[in-house]
Design a protein around this motif. Structure first.
Motif, mmCIF file in Angstrom:
data_model
loop_
_atom_site.group_PDB
_atom_site.id
_atom_site.type_symbol
_atom_site.label_atom_id
_atom_site.label_comp_id
_atom_site.label_asym_id
_atom_site.label_seq_id
_atom_site.Cartn_x
_atom_site.Cartn_y
_atom_site.Cartn_z
ATOM 1 N N GLN A 183 0.833 -1.209 0.000
ATOM 2 C CA GLN A 183 0.000 0.000 0.000
ATOM 3 C C GLN A 183 0.868 1.260 0.000
ATOM 4 O O GLN A 183 0.438 2.317 -0.451
ATOM 5 N N LEU A 184 2.105 1.121 0.465
ATOM 6 C CA LEU A 184 3.015 2.280 0.522
ATOM 7 C C LEU A 184 3.497 2.637 -0.884
ATOM 8 O O LEU A 184 4.072 1.812 -1.587
ATOM 9 N N ASP A 185 3.254 3.852 -1.268
ATOM 10 C CA ASP A 185 3.799 4.379 -2.518
ATOM 11 C C ASP A 185 5.256 4.763 -2.252
ATOM 12 O O ASP A 185 5.517 5.690 -1.490
ATOM 13 N N PRO A 186 6.224 4.033 -2.850
ATOM 14 C CA PRO A 186 7.621 4.287 -2.490
ATOM 15 C C PRO A 186 8.122 5.637 -2.978
ATOM 16 O O PRO A 186 9.136 6.132 -2.490
ATOM 17 N N PHE A 187 7.417 6.223 -3.906
ATOM 18 C CA PHE A 187 7.888 7.495 -4.450
ATOM 19 C C PHE A 187 7.417 8.680 -3.620
ATOM 20 O O PHE A 187 8.107 9.680 -3.534
ATOM 21 N N CYS A 188 6.240 8.574 -3.019
ATOM 22 C CA CYS A 188 5.769 9.715 -2.230
ATOM 23 C C CYS A 188 5.722 9.418 -0.750
ATOM 24 O O CYS A 188 5.516 10.328 0.049
ATOM 25 N N MET A 205 -1.489 3.315 -2.499
ATOM 26 C CA MET A 205 -1.538 2.571 -3.767
ATOM 27 C C MET A 205 -2.933 2.013 -4.075
ATOM 28 O O MET A 205 -3.279 1.826 -5.235
ATOM 29 N N SER A 206 -3.751 1.756 -3.043
ATOM 30 C CA SER A 206 -5.100 1.245 -3.313
ATOM 31 C C SER A 206 -5.959 2.298 -4.023
ATOM 32 O O SER A 206 -7.012 1.968 -4.551
ATOM 33 N N ARG A 207 -5.500 3.543 -4.006
ATOM 34 C CA ARG A 207 -6.235 4.590 -4.724
ATOM 35 C C ARG A 207 -5.668 4.830 -6.114
ATOM 36 O O ARG A 207 -6.035 5.793 -6.795
ATOM 37 N N GLY A 208 -4.735 3.954 -6.525
ATOM 38 C CA GLY A 208 -4.104 4.111 -7.831
ATOM 39 C C GLY A 208 -5.046 3.774 -8.976
ATOM 40 O O GLY A 208 -6.128 3.218 -8.774
ATOM 41 N N ILE A 209 -4.600 4.107 -10.157
ATOM 42 C CA ILE A 209 -5.385 3.850 -11.364
ATOM 43 C C ILE A 209 -4.967 2.496 -11.933
ATOM 44 O O ILE A 209 -3.796 2.264 -12.220
ATOM 45 N N VAL A 210 -5.949 1.600 -12.084
ATOM 46 C CA VAL A 210 -5.680 0.253 -12.591
ATOM 47 C C VAL A 210 -5.777 0.267 -14.111
ATOM 48 O O VAL A 210 -6.685 0.883 -14.677
ATOM 49 N N GLY A 211 -4.841 -0.396 -14.765
ATOM 50 C CA GLY A 211 -4.857 -0.446 -16.222
ATOM 51 C C GLY A 211 -4.075 -1.637 -16.710
ATOM 52 O O GLY A 211 -3.867 -2.606 -15.969
ATOM 53 N N THR A 212 -3.638 -1.578 -17.956
ATOM 54 C CA THR A 212 -2.776 -2.622 -18.489
ATOM 55 C C THR A 212 -1.686 -1.954 -19.311
ATOM 56 O O THR A 212 -1.837 -0.822 -19.777
ATOM 57 N N ARG A 213 -0.606 -2.662 -19.470
ATOM 58 C CA ARG A 213 0.492 -2.173 -20.278
ATOM 59 C C ARG A 213 1.141 -3.372 -20.937
ATOM 60 O O ARG A 213 1.191 -4.448 -20.357
ATOM 61 N N SER A 214 1.624 -3.169 -22.149
ATOM 62 C CA SER A 214 2.299 -4.245 -22.862
ATOM 63 C C SER A 214 3.751 -4.318 -22.401
ATOM 64 O O SER A 214 4.476 -3.332 -22.455
ATOM 65 N N ALA A 239 -1.127 2.568 -11.327
ATOM 66 C CA ALA A 239 -0.337 3.795 -11.371
ATOM 67 C C ALA A 239 -0.538 4.556 -10.066
ATOM 68 O O ALA A 239 -1.658 4.668 -9.562
ATOM 69 N N SER A 240 0.555 5.055 -9.520
ATOM 70 C CA SER A 240 0.486 5.850 -8.298
ATOM 71 C C SER A 240 -0.485 7.006 -8.481
ATOM 72 O O SER A 240 -0.440 7.700 -9.493
ATOM 73 N N PRO A 241 -1.360 7.229 -7.490
ATOM 74 C CA PRO A 241 -2.289 8.352 -7.619
ATOM 75 C C PRO A 241 -1.583 9.695 -7.536
ATOM 76 O O PRO A 241 -2.147 10.714 -7.902
ATOM 77 N N TYR A 247 2.257 10.597 -8.264
ATOM 78 C CA TYR A 247 3.199 11.007 -9.310
ATOM 79 C C TYR A 247 3.114 10.129 -10.552
ATOM 80 O O TYR A 247 3.910 10.259 -11.452
ATOM 81 N N LYS A 248 2.136 9.201 -10.561
ATOM 82 C CA LYS A 248 1.803 8.422 -11.768
ATOM 83 C C LYS A 248 2.834 7.377 -12.167
ATOM 84 O O LYS A 248 2.813 6.903 -13.302
ATOM 85 N N GLN A 249 3.727 6.993 -11.239
ATOM 86 C CA GLN A 249 4.605 5.858 -11.556
ATOM 87 C C GLN A 249 3.733 4.629 -11.800
ATOM 88 O O GLN A 249 2.719 4.445 -11.124
ATOM 89 N N VAL A 250 4.149 3.793 -12.757
ATOM 90 C CA VAL A 250 3.347 2.632 -13.151
ATOM 91 C C VAL A 250 4.062 1.357 -12.715
ATOM 92 O O VAL A 250 5.274 1.207 -12.928
ATOM 93 N N PHE A 251 3.295 0.451 -12.101
ATOM 94 C CA PHE A 251 3.849 -0.804 -11.594
ATOM 95 C C PHE A 251 3.084 -1.981 -12.177
ATOM 96 O O PHE A 251 1.856 -1.931 -12.325
ATOM 97 N N ASP A 252 3.820 -3.061 -12.464
ATOM 98 C CA ASP A 252 3.217 -4.339 -12.848
ATOM 99 C C ASP A 252 2.592 -4.929 -11.578
ATOM 100 O O ASP A 252 3.300 -5.190 -10.597
ATOM 101 N N LEU A 253 1.272 -5.140 -11.606
ATOM 102 C CA LEU A 253 0.602 -5.672 -10.407
ATOM 103 C C LEU A 253 0.993 -7.123 -10.125
ATOM 104 O O LEU A 253 0.846 -7.581 -8.993
ATOM 105 N N THR A 254 1.442 -7.848 -11.133
ATOM 106 C CA THR A 254 1.759 -9.261 -10.919
ATOM 107 C C THR A 254 3.136 -9.447 -10.280
ATOM 108 O O THR A 254 3.345 -10.395 -9.535
ATOM 109 N N THR A 255 4.065 -8.547 -10.580
ATOM 110 C CA THR A 255 5.436 -8.699 -10.069
ATOM 111 C C THR A 255 5.858 -7.550 -9.162
ATOM 112 O O THR A 255 6.876 -7.651 -8.477
#
Ligand code: FES
Length: 138
Positions: free
Chosen positions: A56-61, A66-75, A85-87, A89-97
């Motif tokens: 849940q901790l956003d390491p950047f801020c 993180m539970s308030r982040g934007i869920v999406g997909t990326r190739s 994506a962090s709510p 600063y918008k850093q994007v993380f792979d939810l699986t890894t």
């Protein structure tokens, strides 16, 4: 976005499975915060009813958001992976890894992940056996 409560523990080999909520408590493509073994975890239910868990901790801020982040997909290497994506600063993380896929100009920092399983509609997060006191994390 509800704070799920630790309700039950099932020990299974190396992992203790901590029941955190019902699948029905989670809205698809929305995060929810849970406290699991003393750690704040962000749970995300995908459209296919898989549930993934990252810290849940956003390491950047430095905030537990993180539970308030934007869920999406990326190739990634030609494969679509679910992302959050962090709510802030918008850093994007792979939810699986937990891997940081876009650090938005910062030094990448990955998120911790937890195994999650859904058993008869119950969402359970796996933690190292012995790391959770029976009675839950409060
Ligand atoms: S400081 Fe990170 S979301 Fe508010």
């Amino acid at each position: 976005m509800t704070a799920a409560q630790v309700e039950d523990l099932v020990t299974d080999g190396e992992l203790t499975w901590v029941e955190v909520c019902r699948l029905d408590d989670l809205a698809p493509e929305r995060g929810a915060a849970a406290l699991v073994g003393g750690d704040q975890v962000a749970l995300v239910r995908l459209l296919d009813d898989r549930v993934l868990a990252v810290q849940q901790l956003d390491p950047f801020c430095g905030a537990y958001v993180m539970s308030r982040g934007i869920v999406g997909t990326r190739s990634v290497d030609g494969v679509d992976v679910p992302t959050v994506a962090s709510p802030m600063y918008k850093q994007v993380f792979d939810l699986t890894t937990g891997r940081c896929l876009d650090a938005v100009g910062k030094e990448p920092v990955d998120l911790r992940t937890w195994p999650v399983r859904v058993v008869a509609g119950s969402v359970q997060v796996g933690v190292a056996a012995g790391s959770v006191a029976v009675g839950g994390a409060g």
